[in-house]
Design a protein around this motif. Structure first.
Motif, PDB file in Angstrom:
ATOM      1  N   TYR A  21     -10.483  -8.196   0.352  1.00 20.32           N
ATOM      2  CA  TYR A  21     -11.061  -9.533   0.555  1.00 20.32           C
ATOM      3  C   TYR A  21     -10.363 -10.550  -0.336  1.00 20.32           C
ATOM      4  CZ  TYR A  21     -14.988  -7.980   3.460  1.00 20.32           C
ATOM      5  OH  TYR A  21     -15.759  -7.491   4.497  1.00 20.32           O
ATOM      6  N   GLY A  22     -10.085 -10.162  -1.574  1.00 14.51           N
ATOM      7  CA  GLY A  22      -9.382 -11.060  -2.492  1.00 14.51           C
ATOM      8  C   GLY A  22      -7.992 -11.391  -1.986  1.00 14.51           C
ATOM      9  N   HIS A  23      -7.321 -10.402  -1.412  1.00 12.06           N
ATOM     10  CA  HIS A  23      -5.986 -10.635  -0.854  1.00 12.06           C
ATOM     11  C   HIS A  23      -6.057 -11.634   0.296  1.00 12.06           C
ATOM     12  CE1 HIS A  23      -1.821  -9.613   0.253  1.00 12.06           C
ATOM     13  NE2 HIS A  23      -2.245  -9.850   1.489  1.00 12.06           N
TER      14      HIS A  23
ATOM     15  N   THR B 146       0.842  -1.201   0.000  1.00 14.36           N
ATOM     16  CA  THR B 146       0.000   0.000   0.000  1.00 14.36           C
ATOM     17  C   THR B 146       0.875   1.248   0.000  1.00 14.36           C
ATOM     18  OG1 THR B 146      -0.114   0.033   2.425  1.00 14.36           O
ATOM     19  CG2 THR B 146      -1.826  -1.201   1.254  1.00 14.36           C
ATOM     20  N   GLY B 147       0.297   2.356  -0.366  1.00 20.43           N
ATOM     21  CA  GLY B 147       1.034   3.616  -0.378  1.00 20.43           C
ATOM     22  C   GLY B 147       1.767   3.860  -1.684  1.00 20.43           C
ATOM     23  N   THR B 148       2.489   4.970  -1.756  1.00 19.08           N
ATOM     24  CA  THR B 148       3.157   5.362  -3.004  1.00 19.08           C
ATOM     25  C   THR B 148       4.274   4.401  -3.409  1.00 19.08           C
ATOM     26  OG1 THR B 148       4.632   6.808  -1.746  1.00 19.08           O
ATOM     27  CG2 THR B 148       2.647   7.809  -2.687  1.00 19.08           C
ATOM     28  N   LEU B 149       4.865   3.722  -2.425  1.00 18.94           N
ATOM     29  CA  LEU B 149       5.912   2.738  -2.731  1.00 18.94           C
ATOM     30  C   LEU B 149       5.377   1.316  -2.765  1.00 18.94           C
ATOM     31  CD1 LEU B 149       8.891   4.123  -0.593  1.00 18.94           C
ATOM     32  CD2 LEU B 149       8.565   4.291  -3.063  1.00 18.94           C
ATOM     33  N   GLY B 150       4.068   1.200  -2.751  1.00 20.03           N
ATOM     34  CA  GLY B 150       3.459  -0.129  -2.734  1.00 20.03           C
ATOM     35  C   GLY B 150       3.810  -0.980  -3.933  1.00 20.03           C
ATOM     36  N   TRP B 151       4.128  -0.334  -5.061  1.00 23.89           N
ATOM     37  CA  TRP B 151       4.451  -1.087  -6.273  1.00 23.89           C
ATOM     38  C   TRP B 151       5.660  -2.002  -6.076  1.00 23.89           C
ATOM     39  CZ3 TRP B 151       9.209  -0.575  -8.567  1.00 23.89           C
ATOM     40  CH2 TRP B 151       9.988   0.523  -8.177  1.00 23.89           C
ATOM     41  N   LEU B 152       6.547  -1.634  -5.135  1.00 24.32           N
ATOM     42  CA  LEU B 152       7.712  -2.484  -4.875  1.00 24.32           C
ATOM     43  C   LEU B 152       7.294  -3.850  -4.339  1.00 24.32           C
ATOM     44  CD1 LEU B 152      10.089   0.129  -3.182  1.00 24.32           C
ATOM     45  CD2 LEU B 152      10.462  -1.003  -5.380  1.00 24.32           C
ATOM     46  N   GLN B 153       6.391  -3.844  -3.370  1.00 21.06           N
ATOM     47  CA  GLN B 153       5.941  -5.108  -2.785  1.00 21.06           C
ATOM     48  C   GLN B 153       5.025  -5.863  -3.741  1.00 21.06           C
ATOM     49  OE1 GLN B 153       7.253  -6.642  -0.624  1.00 21.06           O
ATOM     50  NE2 GLN B 153       5.947  -7.690   0.846  1.00 21.06           N
ATOM     51  N   ILE B 154       4.237  -5.141  -4.521  1.00 21.28           N
ATOM     52  CA  ILE B 154       3.401  -5.804  -5.526  1.00 21.28           C
ATOM     53  C   ILE B 154       4.286  -6.555  -6.511  1.00 21.28           C
ATOM     54  CG2 ILE B 154       1.823  -5.419  -7.466  1.00 21.28           C
ATOM     55  CD1 ILE B 154       0.718  -3.002  -5.905  1.00 21.28           C
ATOM     56  N   THR B 155       5.328  -5.873  -6.997  1.00 24.44           N
ATOM     57  CA  THR B 155       6.267  -6.504  -7.924  1.00 24.44           C
ATOM     58  C   THR B 155       6.971  -7.682  -7.269  1.00 24.44           C
ATOM     59  OG1 THR B 155       6.641  -4.361  -8.999  1.00 24.44           O
ATOM     60  CG2 THR B 155       8.256  -6.095  -9.423  1.00 24.44           C
ATOM     61  N   ASN B 156       7.318  -7.530  -6.005  1.00 24.18           N
ATOM     62  CA  ASN B 156       7.969  -8.602  -5.254  1.00 24.18           C
ATOM     63  C   ASN B 156       7.087  -9.842  -5.204  1.00 24.18           C
ATOM     64  OD1 ASN B 156       9.873  -9.868  -3.567  1.00 24.18           O
ATOM     65  ND2 ASN B 156       8.917  -9.058  -1.717  1.00 24.18           N
TER      66      ASN B 156
ATOM     67  N   LEU C 159      -3.946  -8.209  -5.746  1.00 27.12           N
ATOM     68  CA  LEU C 159      -5.092  -7.832  -4.921  1.00 27.12           C
ATOM     69  C   LEU C 159      -4.555  -7.333  -3.580  1.00 27.12           C
ATOM     70  CD1 LEU C 159      -7.278 -10.984  -5.704  1.00 27.12           C
ATOM     71  CD2 LEU C 159      -7.517  -8.700  -6.712  1.00 27.12           C
ATOM     72  N   THR C 160      -4.379  -6.049  -3.474  1.00 25.01           N
ATOM     73  CA  THR C 160      -3.686  -5.497  -2.312  1.00 25.01           C
ATOM     74  C   THR C 160      -4.599  -5.311  -1.104  1.00 25.01           C
ATOM     75  OG1 THR C 160      -4.135  -3.235  -3.070  1.00 25.01           O
ATOM     76  CG2 THR C 160      -2.076  -4.261  -3.796  1.00 25.01           C
ATOM     77  N   MET C 161      -3.978  -5.249   0.059  1.00 20.56           N
ATOM     78  CA  MET C 161      -4.686  -4.918   1.296  1.00 20.56           C
ATOM     79  C   MET C 161      -5.058  -3.436   1.283  1.00 20.56           C
ATOM     80  SD  MET C 161      -2.387  -6.897   4.181  1.00 20.56           S
ATOM     81  CE  MET C 161      -3.494  -6.389   5.520  1.00 20.56           C
ATOM     82  N   ASP C 162      -5.891  -3.048   2.225  1.00 26.42           N
ATOM     83  CA  ASP C 162      -6.226  -1.636   2.398  1.00 26.42           C
ATOM     84  C   ASP C 162      -5.247  -1.007   3.392  1.00 26.42           C
ATOM     85  OD1 ASP C 162      -8.503  -1.786   0.746  1.00 26.42           O
ATOM     86  OD2 ASP C 162      -9.727  -2.513   2.424  1.00 26.42           O
ATOM     87  N   PRO C 163      -4.976   0.292   3.256  1.00 31.51           N
ATOM     88  CA  PRO C 163      -4.193   0.984   4.279  1.00 31.51           C
ATOM     89  C   PRO C 163      -4.893   0.829   5.632  1.00 31.51           C
ATOM     90  CG  PRO C 163      -4.390   2.342   2.321  1.00 31.51           C
ATOM     91  CD  PRO C 163      -5.326   1.179   2.127  1.00 31.51           C
ATOM     92  N   ALA C 164      -4.128   0.621   6.679  1.00 29.90           N
ATOM     93  CA  ALA C 164      -4.750   0.403   7.992  1.00 29.90           C
ATOM     94  C   ALA C 164      -3.763   0.647   9.118  1.00 29.90           C
ATOM     95  CB  ALA C 164      -5.292  -1.030   8.083  1.00 29.90           C
ATOM     96  N   ASP C 165      -4.289   0.929  10.270  1.00 30.53           N
ATOM     97  CA  ASP C 165      -3.523   1.034  11.506  1.00 30.53           C
ATOM     98  C   ASP C 165      -2.293   1.940  11.358  1.00 30.53           C
ATOM     99  OD1 ASP C 165      -3.143   0.581  14.158  1.00 30.53           O
ATOM    100  OD2 ASP C 165      -2.252  -1.413  13.923  1.00 30.53           O
ATOM    101  N   ALA C 166      -2.518   3.133  10.819  1.00 32.19           N
ATOM    102  CA  ALA C 166      -1.491   4.178  10.702  1.00 32.19           C
ATOM    103  C   ALA C 166      -0.397   3.863   9.693  1.00 32.19           C
ATOM    104  CB  ALA C 166      -0.875   4.475  12.065  1.00 32.19           C
ATOM    105  N   PHE C 167      -0.653   2.932   8.779  1.00 33.27           N
ATOM    106  CA  PHE C 167       0.301   2.690   7.691  1.00 33.27           C
ATOM    107  C   PHE C 167      -0.461   2.508   6.389  1.00 33.27           C
ATOM    108  CE2 PHE C 167       2.981   0.310   4.814  1.00 33.27           C
ATOM    109  CZ  PHE C 167       4.188   0.991   4.928  1.00 33.27           C
ATOM    110  N   PRO C 168       0.018   3.213   5.329  1.00 36.02           N
ATOM    111  CA  PRO C 168       1.123   4.175   5.271  1.00 36.02           C
ATOM    112  C   PRO C 168       0.853   5.414   6.127  1.00 36.02           C
ATOM    113  CG  PRO C 168       0.439   3.472   3.079  1.00 36.02           C
ATOM    114  CD  PRO C 168      -0.614   3.000   4.031  1.00 36.02           C
ATOM    115  N   LEU C 169       1.883   6.220   6.289  1.00 35.32           N
ATOM    116  CA  LEU C 169       1.752   7.428   7.112  1.00 35.32           C
ATOM    117  C   LEU C 169       0.564   8.267   6.658  1.00 35.32           C
ATOM    118  CD1 LEU C 169       5.443   8.624   7.571  1.00 35.32           C
ATOM    119  CD2 LEU C 169       3.947   7.541   9.260  1.00 35.32           C
ATOM    120  N   GLY C 170      -0.190   8.742   7.620  1.00 36.61           N
ATOM    121  CA  GLY C 170      -1.384   9.526   7.311  1.00 36.61           C
ATOM    122  C   GLY C 170      -2.655   8.722   7.392  1.00 36.61           C
TER     123      GLY C 170
END
Length: 237
Positions: free
Chosen positions: A154-156, A74-84, A129-140
């Protein structure tokens, strides 16, 4: 006379060589291709773990005791983990074919490669199928768990659950596989790895303290086991 005497011998030798080649396991006849496939299986898990840990240590606001490694997508750098997720999943899917070759005809020789293939496909799906931002991550992001979830979250969860279950099952089946082969050390290691992941996931799902961390430890343990098994068979393929 000399020619007629030698021909049966040459024919018999050729026939015997052909029969021996046919009897040789497929993994041996195509050893180079098999080793390449097994290399994919050996790299998949460690690659995913290394990239995930590197992000967990460097992304501001990420707490491994509260945030699952999947949340790095999740977040602006989320593409790194998606690619991973996607690359590691593809490697595992491809590598399953190598495990199928070297494990053919043994206990778990059909089920384990299929489970590894499911793990690979599940990782690709979990990445897309990514998770939603949650519990103060990503920042904001507001603290706490969101009151509602998106369809892709849900798919994730579904993809992750299938992947986790497949990893645990593969670990226990590898324990049986190596036990039947007389390699008791790897049999014990396989069962312990599967149990570590099962316990870590169960603790996390029960709401236990630092559950995200215990889940990460269990997943890492099983990925390392699969990598070791692939490397183990690659040496003799």
């Amino acid at each position: 006379m000399t020619t007629s005497t030698r021909r049966p011998h040459v024919t018999a030798t050729t026939t015997a060589a052909a029969a021996a080649d046919q009897a040789r396991p497929a993994a041996r006849r195509g050893s180079t291709g098999t080793r390449r496939l097994l290399a994919c299986a050996a790299v998949a898990g460690p690659l995913w773990v290394a990239v995930s840990v590197a992000q967990a240590l460097t992304r501001e606001g990420f707490d491994p005791t509260r945030h699952a490694l999947s949340q790095l997508a999740t977040g602006t750098l989320g593409w790194l983990q998606i690619t991973n997720f996607v690359i590691a999943g593809i490697l595992a899917t491809v590598g399953a074919a190598g495990l199928r070759r070297v494990m053919r005809g043994t206990a778990g020789g059909v089920a384990v490669p299929r489970l590894v293939r499911v793990v690979g496909v599940g990782m690709v799906a979990a990445g897309l199928l990514t998770m939603d931002p949650a519990d103060a991550f990503p920042l904001g992001t507001p603290a706490g768990i969101p009151q509602s979830m998106s369809w892709h979250a849900y798919g994730h969860m579904a993809a992750g659950s299938i992947t986790f279950a497949s990893l645990i099952a593969a670990g226990y089946l590898l324990g049986r596989h190596f036990s039947r082969l007389g390699n008791q050390r790897l049999a014990v290691v396989s069962r312990v790895a599967a149990t570590v992941m099962l316990a870590g996931d169960a603790w996390s799902m029960s709401g236990g303290k630092a559950g995200a961390l215990t889940m990460a430890i269990g997943t890492t343990t099983m990925f390392m086991l699969l990598a070791y098994v692939a490397a183990h068979y690659r040496r003799t393929a």
